[in-house]
Design a protein around this motif. Structure first.
Motif, PDB file in Angstrom:
ATOM      1  N   CYS A 140       0.966  -1.266  -0.045  1.00 40.76           N
ATOM      2  CA  CYS A 140      -0.026  -0.093   0.081  1.00 40.76           C
ATOM      3  C   CYS A 140       0.795   1.242  -0.131  1.00 40.76           C
ATOM      4  N   GLY A 141       1.752   1.470   0.692  1.00 38.39           N
ATOM      5  CA  GLY A 141       2.938   2.446   1.014  1.00 38.39           C
ATOM      6  C   GLY A 141       4.059   2.560   0.300  1.00 38.39           C
ATOM      7  N   LYS A 142       4.073   1.671  -0.748  1.00 40.13           N
ATOM      8  CA  LYS A 142       5.631   1.779  -1.364  1.00 40.13           C
ATOM      9  C   LYS A 142       5.369   2.328  -2.705  1.00 40.13           C
ATOM     10  N   ALA A 143       6.622   2.758  -3.429  1.00 39.40           N
ATOM     11  CA  ALA A 143       6.837   3.434  -4.746  1.00 39.40           C
ATOM     12  C   ALA A 143       7.497   2.815  -5.624  1.00 39.40           C
ATOM     13  N   GLN A 144       7.850   3.233  -6.697  1.00 38.11           N
ATOM     14  CA  GLN A 144       8.739   2.755  -7.746  1.00 38.11           C
ATOM     15  C   GLN A 144       8.830   1.278  -8.159  1.00 38.11           C
ATOM     16  N   GLY A 145       7.551   0.712  -8.049  1.00 37.04           N
ATOM     17  CA  GLY A 145       7.552  -0.791  -8.081  1.00 37.04           C
ATOM     18  C   GLY A 145       7.864  -1.618  -7.391  1.00 37.04           C
ATOM     19  N   LYS A 146       8.317  -1.156  -6.144  1.00 43.10           N
ATOM     20  CA  LYS A 146       8.741  -2.114  -5.092  1.00 43.10           C
ATOM     21  C   LYS A 146       7.635  -2.856  -4.542  1.00 43.10           C
ATOM     22  N   GLY A 147       8.091  -4.262  -4.282  1.00 44.89           N
ATOM     23  CA  GLY A 147       7.233  -5.378  -3.668  1.00 44.89           C
ATOM     24  C   GLY A 147       5.997  -5.479  -4.675  1.00 44.89           C
ATOM     25  N   ILE A 148       5.936  -5.390  -5.787  1.00 41.64           N
ATOM     26  CA  ILE A 148       4.701  -5.754  -6.654  1.00 41.64           C
ATOM     27  C   ILE A 148       4.918  -6.920  -7.541  1.00 41.64           C
ATOM     28  N   PHE A 149       4.079  -7.821  -7.500  1.00 35.07           N
ATOM     29  CA  PHE A 149       3.931  -9.099  -8.097  1.00 35.07           C
ATOM     30  C   PHE A 149       2.424  -9.544  -8.597  1.00 35.07           C
ATOM     31  N   LEU A 150       2.662 -10.506  -9.681  1.00 36.68           N
ATOM     32  CA  LEU A 150       1.226 -10.700 -10.270  1.00 36.68           C
ATOM     33  C   LEU A 150       1.153 -12.124  -9.937  1.00 36.68           C
ATOM     34  N   ILE A 151      -0.212 -12.763  -9.713  1.00 35.83           N
ATOM     35  CA  ILE A 151      -0.603 -13.978  -9.113  1.00 35.83           C
ATOM     36  C   ILE A 151      -1.692 -14.586 -10.116  1.00 35.83           C
ATOM     37  N   ASN A 152      -1.987 -15.912 -10.447  1.00 34.99           N
ATOM     38  CA  ASN A 152      -3.151 -16.283 -11.054  1.00 34.99           C
ATOM     39  C   ASN A 152      -3.638 -17.667 -10.340  1.00 34.99           C
ATOM     40  N   LYS A 153      -2.864 -17.768  -9.136  1.00 34.48           N
ATOM     41  CA  LYS A 153      -3.352 -18.953  -8.336  1.00 34.48           C
ATOM     42  C   LYS A 153      -3.547 -18.764  -6.978  1.00 34.48           C
TER      43      LYS A 153
END
Length: 395
Positions: A140-153
């Motif tokens: 919620c509180g990070k920027a510059q793409g930090k900690g972002i990931f995609l899931i499909n399961k």
């Protein structure tokens, strides 16, 4: 002029300092009397915390609204937009109209989103309606793409929550930051086969009444790798995230132009491929989203002043210059009693995006004409009374 503006900042950026010095403003320290303070987010939090009880004097300006995080934090932004929709529904506002599928006609501008861990059960229920869908998780509180990931399961969330001892999904009760999870837009508009996003600058001078300006010299940022919805590339952030902090590490990153286009170049491209009418409607809808988002929250955002290219430095210097011309007319010491409508020549590359006082005045004028049995003039809204206001209402 009664005296020179006294300024202070804790952000050592040339685009700021050069603009202050150009006006021959006087640098002071934070412990001295000041008129203009360009603060970092942390300083804003400290200065305007409940403990300090600090209040601005009539001759002081800062670059943020103290509760800016109501817009910039992803979880608070979605909470405020959802609340705004419900309030409009209760009021019977035509803006809250829904179609036969229960979707908002005018306010459907955010994807399905949940907070984790608080909304985990609701998320699972939604996920199982379409188990082949892809979702994106963001702290919620990070920027510059930090900690972002995609899931499909679903198993990927469970594995992540077990493996990450610092995960806020596990430690939410400790007060640490949570995550938002949103349905991933897997069919984005592509240019050259690549994803891009927009960086638009909006200046908000007042919230009651709302008055905001859109800067004409924004830009868009491109990924360095062509987009594919293939599940085999879910972990490749060079495909999915446009953040410069991520893309600059890619093999195909161009350090000269930084993988960026100006908004004007984007408009030219869209006009040549989609037509002028479609392009104008697109930007009209973008302006609509900006205004509705600002109405949902009473805050300001925090644009980066870091320049990754020469064009960046030029743009951001001009941005600060035009901003100061609006908030400190003629370079004079701030006065809260100012008329907050600067002359057109003072706007520079800004254009008025929305002026609530003007909109209310025009609305009252339309009501008067209607009661008098006169036809609506050119400033009236298009279509029926339940239609979204015409673009002229917020430009």
């Amino acid at each position: 002029m009664a005296g020179k503006v006294k300024w202070v900042t804790d952000i050592e950026k040339s685009v700021l300092i050069n603009n202050f010095e150009k006006r021959e403003w006087v640098p002071v320290t934070e412990s001295e009397d000041w008129n203009f303070y360009w603060m970092s987010i942390q300083t804003i939090r400290n200065v305007f915390s409940v403990d300090t009880g600090y209040r601005l004097s009539d001759e002081q300006l800062v670059n943020h609204f103290p509760n800016h995080y109501e817009l910039t934090r992803k979880d608070l932004m979605i909470k405020n937009i959802k609340r705004y929709r419900k309030e409009l529904e209760k009021e019977g506002s035509p803006l809250a109209e829904k179609d036969e599928n229960g979707k908002y006609v005018y306010l459907d501008f955010v994807p399905v989103t949940f907070m984790l861990p608080a909304d985990y059960n609701l998320f699972v229920e939604e996920f199982r309606k379409n188990p082949s869908s892809t979702w994106i998780m963001k702290p919620c509180g990070k920027a510059q793409g930090k900690g972002i990931f995609l899931i499909n399961k679903l198993s990927q969330i469970k594995k992540w929550s077990r493996d990450s001892r610092t995960s806020t999904f596990v430690a939410a009760s400790s007060g640490k930051e949570a995550y938002v999870i949103s349905l991933y837009i897997d069919n984005p508009l592509l240019i050259g086969g690549k994803k891009f996003d927009l960086r638009l600058y909006v200046l908000v001078t007042t919230y009651r009444p709302l008055k905001c300006y859109m800067y004409k010299l924004g830009f868009c940022r491109f990924c360095t790798v062509k987009y594919t919805p293939s599940t085999s590339e879910l972990d490749n952030m060079f495909v999915h995230l446009t953040n410069v902090a991520i893309q600059k590490h890619g093999d195909d990153y161009n350090h000269v132009h930084g993988g960026k286009w100006t908004v004007s170049n984007l408009r030219l491209y869209l006009e040549s491929t989609r037509g002028k009418e479609v392009t104008n409607r697109l930007f009209d809808q973008i302006h609509w989203i900006v205004v509705q988002s600002l109405k949902a929250v009473a805050v300001n955002a925090s644009p980066s002043l870091t320049s990754s290219t020469a064009n960046d430095r030029i743009l951001k210097y001009s941005l600060i210059n035009d901003t100061l011309n609006i908030v400190t007319p003629n370079g004079e010491i701030p006065d809260c009693r100012w008329n907050r409508s600067p002359p057109r020549e003072a706007l520079g590359n800004y254009q008025v995006l929305y002026d609530e006082e003007q909109a209310q005045s025009e609305s009252a004028e339309r009501d008067l004409r209607s009661r008098s049995g006169q036809l609506l003039g050119s400033k009236g809204t298009k279509g029926s009374a339940g239609a979204r206001p015409a673009a002229a209402t917020w430009k």
